[in-house]
Design a protein around this motif. Structure first.
Motif, PDB file in Angstrom:
ATOM      1  N   ASN A   1     -15.551  -1.192   9.515  1.00 37.28           N
ATOM      2  CA  ASN A   1     -15.833  -2.495   8.870  1.00 37.28           C
ATOM      3  C   ASN A   1     -14.673  -2.528   8.012  1.00 37.28           C
ATOM      4  OD1 ASN A   1     -17.724  -3.681   6.626  1.00 37.28           O
ATOM      5  ND2 ASN A   1     -17.599  -5.158   8.381  1.00 37.28           N
ATOM      6  N   HIS A   2     -14.131  -1.474   7.426  1.00 34.76           N
ATOM      7  CA  HIS A   2     -13.206  -1.715   5.896  1.00 34.76           C
ATOM      8  C   HIS A   2     -12.151  -2.171   6.931  1.00 34.76           C
ATOM      9  CE1 HIS A   2     -15.742  -0.322   3.086  1.00 34.76           C
ATOM     10  NE2 HIS A   2     -15.258   0.720   3.403  1.00 34.76           N
ATOM     11  N   ILE A   3     -11.833  -1.458   8.043  1.00 35.04           N
ATOM     12  CA  ILE A   3     -10.822  -1.600   8.802  1.00 35.04           C
ATOM     13  C   ILE A   3     -10.738  -3.072   9.648  1.00 35.04           C
ATOM     14  CG2 ILE A   3      -9.354  -1.278  11.172  1.00 35.04           C
ATOM     15  CD1 ILE A   3     -10.281   1.448  10.832  1.00 35.04           C
ATOM     16  N   GLN A   4     -11.753  -3.872   9.750  1.00 34.27           N
ATOM     17  CA  GLN A   4     -11.975  -4.542  10.512  1.00 34.27           C
ATOM     18  C   GLN A   4     -11.854  -5.827   9.091  1.00 34.27           C
ATOM     19  OE1 GLN A   4     -13.075  -6.367  13.065  1.00 34.27           O
ATOM     20  NE2 GLN A   4     -13.465  -8.628  12.221  1.00 34.27           N
ATOM     21  N   GLN A   5     -12.104  -5.691   7.599  1.00 37.16           N
ATOM     22  CA  GLN A   5     -11.983  -6.163   6.695  1.00 37.16           C
ATOM     23  C   GLN A   5     -10.250  -6.603   6.132  1.00 37.16           C
ATOM     24  OE1 GLN A   5     -14.916  -5.982   3.258  1.00 37.16           O
ATOM     25  NE2 GLN A   5     -15.728  -4.691   4.730  1.00 37.16           N
ATOM     26  N   LYS A   6      -9.455  -5.251   6.119  1.00 39.01           N
ATOM     27  CA  LYS A   6      -8.193  -5.057   6.502  1.00 39.01           C
ATOM     28  C   LYS A   6      -7.610  -5.767   7.261  1.00 39.01           C
ATOM     29  CE  LYS A   6      -4.793  -1.920   6.092  1.00 39.01           C
ATOM     30  NZ  LYS A   6      -4.412   0.189   5.972  1.00 39.01           N
ATOM     31  N   TRP A   7      -7.906  -5.821   8.480  1.00 37.23           N
ATOM     32  CA  TRP A   7      -7.788  -7.043   9.388  1.00 37.23           C
ATOM     33  C   TRP A   7      -7.308  -8.121   9.229  1.00 37.23           C
ATOM     34  CZ3 TRP A   7      -9.902  -9.391  14.167  1.00 37.23           C
ATOM     35  CH2 TRP A   7      -8.837 -10.341  14.936  1.00 37.23           C
ATOM     36  N   GLU A   8      -8.542  -8.668   9.383  1.00 39.45           N
ATOM     37  CA  GLU A   8      -8.971 -10.102   8.649  1.00 39.45           C
ATOM     38  C   GLU A   8      -7.908 -10.499   7.352  1.00 39.45           C
ATOM     39  OE1 GLU A   8     -13.013 -10.726   7.409  1.00 39.45           O
ATOM     40  OE2 GLU A   8     -13.673 -10.160   9.827  1.00 39.45           O
ATOM     41  N   ALA A   9      -7.841 -10.015   6.393  1.00 37.87           N
ATOM     42  CA  ALA A   9      -7.114 -10.061   4.808  1.00 37.87           C
ATOM     43  C   ALA A   9      -5.812 -10.488   4.909  1.00 37.87           C
ATOM     44  CB  ALA A   9      -7.473  -8.772   4.024  1.00 37.87           C
ATOM     45  N   ALA A  10      -5.476  -9.705   6.301  1.00 30.86           N
ATOM     46  CA  ALA A  10      -4.192  -9.506   7.242  1.00 30.86           C
ATOM     47  C   ALA A  10      -4.021 -10.706   8.031  1.00 30.86           C
ATOM     48  CB  ALA A  10      -2.636  -8.419   7.708  1.00 30.86           C
ATOM     49  N   GLN A  11      -4.801 -11.105   7.930  1.00 30.59           N
ATOM     50  CA  GLN A  11      -4.307 -12.778   8.977  1.00 30.59           C
ATOM     51  C   GLN A  11      -4.046 -14.417   8.016  1.00 30.59           C
ATOM     52  OE1 GLN A  11      -4.184 -12.308  12.094  1.00 30.59           O
ATOM     53  NE2 GLN A  11      -4.759 -10.359  10.849  1.00 30.59           N
ATOM     54  N   LYS A  12      -4.558 -13.582   6.569  1.00 34.25           N
ATOM     55  CA  LYS A  12      -5.015 -14.690   6.031  1.00 34.25           C
ATOM     56  C   LYS A  12      -2.862 -15.590   5.156  1.00 34.25           C
ATOM     57  CE  LYS A  12      -9.258 -13.927   4.396  1.00 34.25           C
ATOM     58  NZ  LYS A  12     -10.165 -13.470   3.161  1.00 34.25           N
TER      59      LYS A  12
ATOM     60  N   LEU B   1      -0.161  -2.712  24.551  1.00 35.39           N
ATOM     61  CA  LEU B   1      -0.401  -2.826  23.405  1.00 35.39           C
ATOM     62  C   LEU B   1       0.226  -3.788  22.707  1.00 35.39           C
ATOM     63  CD1 LEU B   1      -0.769  -0.835  20.573  1.00 35.39           C
ATOM     64  CD2 LEU B   1       1.977  -0.062  21.014  1.00 35.39           C
ATOM     65  N   THR B   2       1.782  -4.217  23.075  1.00 34.49           N
ATOM     66  CA  THR B   2       2.692  -6.194  22.496  1.00 34.49           C
ATOM     67  C   THR B   2       1.672  -6.739  22.230  1.00 34.49           C
ATOM     68  OG1 THR B   2       4.413  -4.480  23.197  1.00 34.49           O
ATOM     69  CG2 THR B   2       4.429  -7.106  22.895  1.00 34.49           C
ATOM     70  N   ALA B   3       0.472  -7.290  23.560  1.00 34.79           N
ATOM     71  CA  ALA B   3       0.002  -7.899  23.346  1.00 34.79           C
ATOM     72  C   ALA B   3      -1.450  -7.729  22.350  1.00 34.79           C
ATOM     73  CB  ALA B   3      -0.568  -8.156  24.739  1.00 34.79           C
ATOM     74  N   SER B   4      -1.519  -6.633  22.377  1.00 39.06           N
ATOM     75  CA  SER B   4      -3.094  -7.060  21.485  1.00 39.06           C
ATOM     76  C   SER B   4      -2.499  -7.219  19.886  1.00 39.06           C
ATOM     77  CB  SER B   4      -3.340  -5.314  21.424  1.00 39.06           C
ATOM     78  OG  SER B   4      -2.844  -4.862  20.406  1.00 39.06           O
ATOM     79  N   GLY B   5      -1.258  -7.629  19.425  1.00 45.20           N
ATOM     80  CA  GLY B   5      -1.088  -8.429  18.998  1.00 45.20           C
ATOM     81  C   GLY B   5      -1.295  -7.616  17.180  1.00 45.20           C
ATOM     82  N   SER B   6      -1.515  -8.074  16.238  1.00 52.68           N
ATOM     83  CA  SER B   6      -1.610  -7.768  14.511  1.00 52.68           C
ATOM     84  C   SER B   6      -2.815  -6.863  14.683  1.00 52.68           C
ATOM     85  CB  SER B   6      -2.129  -8.845  13.295  1.00 52.68           C
ATOM     86  OG  SER B   6      -3.482  -9.863  13.947  1.00 52.68           O
ATOM     87  N   ALA B   7      -3.942  -6.925  15.564  1.00 54.49           N
ATOM     88  CA  ALA B   7      -4.674  -6.192  15.397  1.00 54.49           C
ATOM     89  C   ALA B   7      -4.474  -4.107  16.030  1.00 54.49           C
ATOM     90  CB  ALA B   7      -6.298  -6.287  16.162  1.00 54.49           C
ATOM     91  N   GLY B   8      -3.950  -4.402  17.300  1.00 55.68           N
ATOM     92  CA  GLY B   8      -2.619  -3.576  17.834  1.00 55.68           C
ATOM     93  C   GLY B   8      -2.148  -2.664  16.772  1.00 55.68           C
ATOM     94  N   GLU B   9      -1.424  -3.773  16.247  1.00 46.80           N
ATOM     95  CA  GLU B   9      -0.135  -3.339  15.490  1.00 46.80           C
ATOM     96  C   GLU B   9      -0.992  -2.597  13.828  1.00 46.80           C
ATOM     97  OE1 GLU B   9       3.032  -3.198  14.622  1.00 46.80           O
ATOM     98  OE2 GLU B   9       3.610  -3.628  16.634  1.00 46.80           O
ATOM     99  N   LEU B  10      -2.168  -2.477  13.349  1.00 47.56           N
ATOM    100  CA  LEU B  10      -3.139  -1.821  12.760  1.00 47.56           C
ATOM    101  C   LEU B  10      -3.818  -0.699  13.044  1.00 47.56           C
ATOM    102  CD1 LEU B  10      -4.014  -2.367   9.502  1.00 47.56           C
ATOM    103  CD2 LEU B  10      -6.007  -3.425  10.363  1.00 47.56           C
ATOM    104  N   VAL B  11      -4.100  -0.791  13.807  1.00 45.58           N
ATOM    105  CA  VAL B  11      -4.971  -0.165  14.457  1.00 45.58           C
ATOM    106  C   VAL B  11      -4.330   1.431  15.037  1.00 45.58           C
ATOM    107  CG1 VAL B  11      -7.119   0.520  15.679  1.00 45.58           C
ATOM    108  CG2 VAL B  11      -7.154  -1.471  14.688  1.00 45.58           C
ATOM    109  N   LEU B  12      -3.382   0.879  15.870  1.00 48.29           N
ATOM    110  CA  LEU B  12      -2.752   1.400  17.364  1.00 48.29           C
ATOM    111  C   LEU B  12      -1.831   1.733  17.442  1.00 48.29           C
ATOM    112  CD1 LEU B  12      -4.618  -0.366  20.224  1.00 48.29           C
ATOM    113  CD2 LEU B  12      -5.189   1.492  19.538  1.00 48.29           C
ATOM    114  N   ALA B  13      -0.104   0.917  16.356  1.00 41.44           N
ATOM    115  CA  ALA B  13       1.007   1.481  16.419  1.00 41.44           C
ATOM    116  C   ALA B  13       1.092   2.247  16.250  1.00 41.44           C
ATOM    117  CB  ALA B  13       1.457   0.057  16.063  1.00 41.44           C
TER     118      ALA B  13
END
Length: 255
Positions: free
Chosen positions: A244-255, A183-195
């Motif tokens: 896809n909304h989750i995908q867009q939210k994740w992409e926005a968080a990377q900016k 889970l730690t290795a999953s990075g920001s995607a894991g923090e958003l979706v899984l944590a």
């Protein structure tokens, strides 16, 4: 109802930590003779020494003969738990795709090829696949992981429908986030979706043992995954839109 595990031979791959270690501890506490496998020999030995088990380190695809020797020739339960949480898109290097396929799917196939003749001859055996909810649904930012976990689930499903009348019991464990190094290795995607809903590895072991007691194929440590899975099947376009909304939210968080 699951039979007594006392004295049974159990193999757990990827058991140097996380879910695998929790499974190994639980089987050992139930009186099973456990083989602890992990690529990291020191971690495998540490868990084995802790629970009075036998460490068989190395590649999960190649350790079945040694595990059989350690268990006097009989493996009653095989837990295909070792996995790679490979992130990336379709553009990920082909070596990443190949490694994910090899560990997340083909290691399961190879273990089954080695163990199935004995299980069918005895009329009993148990194959436990640690799949992940990504195998039922998907995971943003992790194409190799998502695709190969779908493959792991498909293989477990095929095993169950093909051999259940001959005594083979198959379980597919499909948790969402679990508080492990993966889970730690999953990075920001894991923090958003899984944590946010992550559980402990011991909760996964509890879910498996409850499922074994009821002879259930699909083990859902996060019960809400059943609803997501049903929605994916019944209204796939709505489900994909929500993802896809989750995908867009994740992409926005990377900016």
């Amino acid at each position: 109802m699951v039979d007594s595990l006392h004295g049974t031979g159990v193999v757990v791959t990827g058991a140097g930590g996380g879910i695998g270690a929790a499974l190994a501890r639980r089987f050992a506490a139930s009186g099973a003779r456990v083989v602890v496998n992990d690529l990291d020999a020191e971690k495998a030995k540490a868990v084995a020494d802790e629970i009075g088990a036998t460490a068989v380190p190395g590649d999960a695809s190649e350790m079945v003969p040694e595990a059989l020797d350690a268990l006097d020739g009989t493996v009653d339960v095989y837990c295909a738990n070792a996995g790679l949480a490979s992130g990336g898109t379709e553009d990920a290097d082909e070596q990443i795709w190949a490694a994910a396929w090899d560990v997340n799917v083909m290691a399961h196939v190879r273990a089954t090829k080695a163990l199935l003749p004995g299980w069918l001859e005895r009329g009993s055996g148990r194959f436990v696949s640690t799949v992940s909810a990504a195998g039922l649904l998907t995971m943003v930012g992790a194409a190799p992981y998502s695709v190969t976990k779908h493959g792991a689930y498909a293989f477990a499903e095929w095993l169950s429908l093909t051999y259940r009348h001959r005594g083979l019991k198959v379980h597919a464990i499909c948790p969402q986030g679990v508080r492990t190094d993966m889970l730690t290795a999953s990075g920001s995607a894991g923090e958003l979706v899984l944590a946010p809903t992550a559980i402990e590895p011991e909760d996964v072991a509890d879910a498996l043992f409850a499922g074994m007691a009821e002879d259930r194929f699909l083990i859902l440590p996060h019960p809400e995954v059943a609803g997501y899975y049903a929605a994916r099947a019944a209204t796939p376009d709505r489900w994909l839109s929500n993802m896809n909304h989750i995908q867009q939210k994740w992409e926005a968080a990377q900016k």
